[in-house]
Design a protein around this motif. Structure first.
Motif, PDB file in Angstrom:
ATOM      1  N   GLY A   1      47.343  33.060  76.570  1.00  0.00           N
ATOM      2  CA  GLY A   1      47.492  31.133  76.529  1.00  0.00           C
ATOM      3  C   GLY A   1      48.635  30.326  76.740  1.00  0.00           C
ATOM      4  N   VAL A   2      49.081  30.787  77.663  1.00  0.00           N
ATOM      5  CA  VAL A   2      50.380  29.405  77.872  1.00  0.00           C
ATOM      6  C   VAL A   2      50.047  29.376  79.608  1.00  0.00           C
ATOM      7  N   ASP A   3      51.195  29.060  80.481  1.00  0.00           N
ATOM      8  CA  ASP A   3      50.704  28.736  81.677  1.00  0.00           C
ATOM      9  C   ASP A   3      52.095  29.513  82.807  1.00  0.00           C
ATOM     10  N   PRO A   4      52.174  30.612  83.210  1.00  0.00           N
ATOM     11  CA  PRO A   4      52.883  30.704  84.029  1.00  0.00           C
ATOM     12  C   PRO A   4      53.548  30.143  85.219  1.00  0.00           C
ATOM     13  N   LEU A   5      52.985  29.137  85.812  1.00  0.00           N
ATOM     14  CA  LEU A   5      53.764  27.837  86.138  1.00  0.00           C
ATOM     15  C   LEU A   5      54.658  26.928  85.840  1.00  0.00           C
ATOM     16  N   ALA A   6      54.747  26.880  84.051  1.00  0.00           N
ATOM     17  CA  ALA A   6      55.383  26.453  83.830  1.00  0.00           C
ATOM     18  C   ALA A   6      56.690  26.659  83.963  1.00  0.00           C
ATOM     19  N   GLY A   7      58.041  25.514  83.434  1.00  0.00           N
ATOM     20  CA  GLY A   7      59.392  26.677  83.826  1.00  0.00           C
ATOM     21  C   GLY A   7      59.985  26.442  85.123  1.00  0.00           C
ATOM     22  N   ASP A   8      59.448  27.144  85.594  1.00  0.00           N
ATOM     23  CA  ASP A   8      60.646  27.550  87.298  1.00  0.00           C
ATOM     24  C   ASP A   8      59.465  27.240  88.066  1.00  0.00           C
ATOM     25  N   GLY A   9      58.064  26.456  87.698  1.00  0.00           N
ATOM     26  CA  GLY A   9      57.597  26.212  88.997  1.00  0.00           C
ATOM     27  C   GLY A   9      56.166  27.318  89.282  1.00  0.00           C
ATOM     28  N   GLY A  10      56.847  28.493  88.636  1.00  0.00           N
ATOM     29  CA  GLY A  10      55.949  30.027  88.747  1.00  0.00           C
ATOM     30  C   GLY A  10      56.387  30.986  89.941  1.00  0.00           C
TER      31      GLY A  10
END
Length: 283
Positions: free
Chosen positions: A168-177
């Motif tokens: 339910g969250v985007d793994p690309l968020a934060g460090d761009g994946g």
């Protein structure tokens, strides 16, 4: 992690063997945290991420307090100790995960301080184990195989789609994946990502997310949307069990959300049966 005067103490190199032996008494339940325990054996992460309750050579329970908070083979007394101590500390974990009864007890002292951050409670996650190979269903092969180095760009979009749907969250968020891409590459290098690929696109994917003792725990099962409901999940899982037993470990397990009826039917049809119940609390 030390608490002077208390029963909870960091696991150090001298207590590692006793801690590992305790975790291996329940390898299916402890697969996720146990795998991290083994990985940390010769690094500073061991004392930074793992604690025990009781005596160093006869622990009453273990606690992983890294990216996840997870109790391992802990008595009620140990769970109470862990809960009280962690409640006094700032939360770092992205989830609390483990045996349902253990997590419920651990969560009681944590809820007043950590509860406001909860994104989702997944109280009932059946823990499944693949059945005896003799009884395994004989389904038509679907071309499942380990992904190989060089296929990261093909696998990555499927892995991202799976993560968004499941967590339910985007793994690309934060460090761009970057960290997630590195994890995908690591799994592929170790022949722990299995795929069905047609015309350069992934139709089915599953990872051996954790290896602990005799147990391989499957994570990241995903079927492309236009292929769902056609039997690919059932056939892919049945074939996956055979290949993971051949490549990695004799016991193949996974856990699934109780509300995911299509997945539960597919797992049952491919020879899995319930052996326990986990809980995940997501932040």
């Amino acid at each position: 992690m030390f608490w002077r005067g208390g029963r909870v103490r960091a696991i150090r190199s001298g207590s590692f063997d006793a801690a590992l032996a305790l975790a291996l008494t329940e390898p299916v339940i402890n697969a996720l945290a146990g795998a991290r325990l083994q990985e940390s054996a010769r690094s500073a992460a061991l004392s930074q991420e793992f604690s025990l309750a009781g005596e160093e050579q006869q622990p009453e329970g273990l606690l992983w307090h890294g990216v996840n908070l997870s109790p391992l083979s802990a008595t009620d007394r140990a769970l109470d100790d862990f809960g009280r101590h962690m409640a006094a500390r700032a939360r770092r974990a992205s989830s609390v995960v483990g045996d349902r009864a253990a997590v419920q007890r651990l969560w009681e002292p944590l809820a007043p301080t950590w509860g406001a951050d909860v994104r989702e409670y997944r109280w009932s996650q059946p823990l499944l184990l693949a059945g005896d190979p003799v009884d395994a269903p004989q389904l038509a092969p679907v071309g499942l195989r380990p992904a190989v180095p060089g296929e990261e760009q093909i696998v990555f979009p499927a892995a991202v789609a799976m993560f968004r749907e499941e967590v339910g969250v985007d793994p690309l968020a934060g460090d761009g994946g970057r960290s997630y891409r590195a994890r995908i590459g690591e799994l592929i290098r170790n022949r722990r990502t299995y795929v069905v690929i047609e015309d350069g696109e992934v139709l089915f994917k599953a990872d051996v997310g954790s290896l602990f003792g005799p147990t391989a725990q499957i994570h990241g099962v995903w079927v492309r949307r236009d292929q769902r409901g056609r039997g690919l999940g059932r056939a892919g899982m049945a074939e996956l069990v055979r290949q993971v037993r051949r490549d990695h470990a004799p016991q193949v397990s996974l856990y699934v959300n109780d509300f995911n009826e299509p997945a539960r039917r597919a797992y049952a049809a491919s020879g899995f049966h319930q052996v326990g119940e986990l809980t995940t609390i997501l932040f």
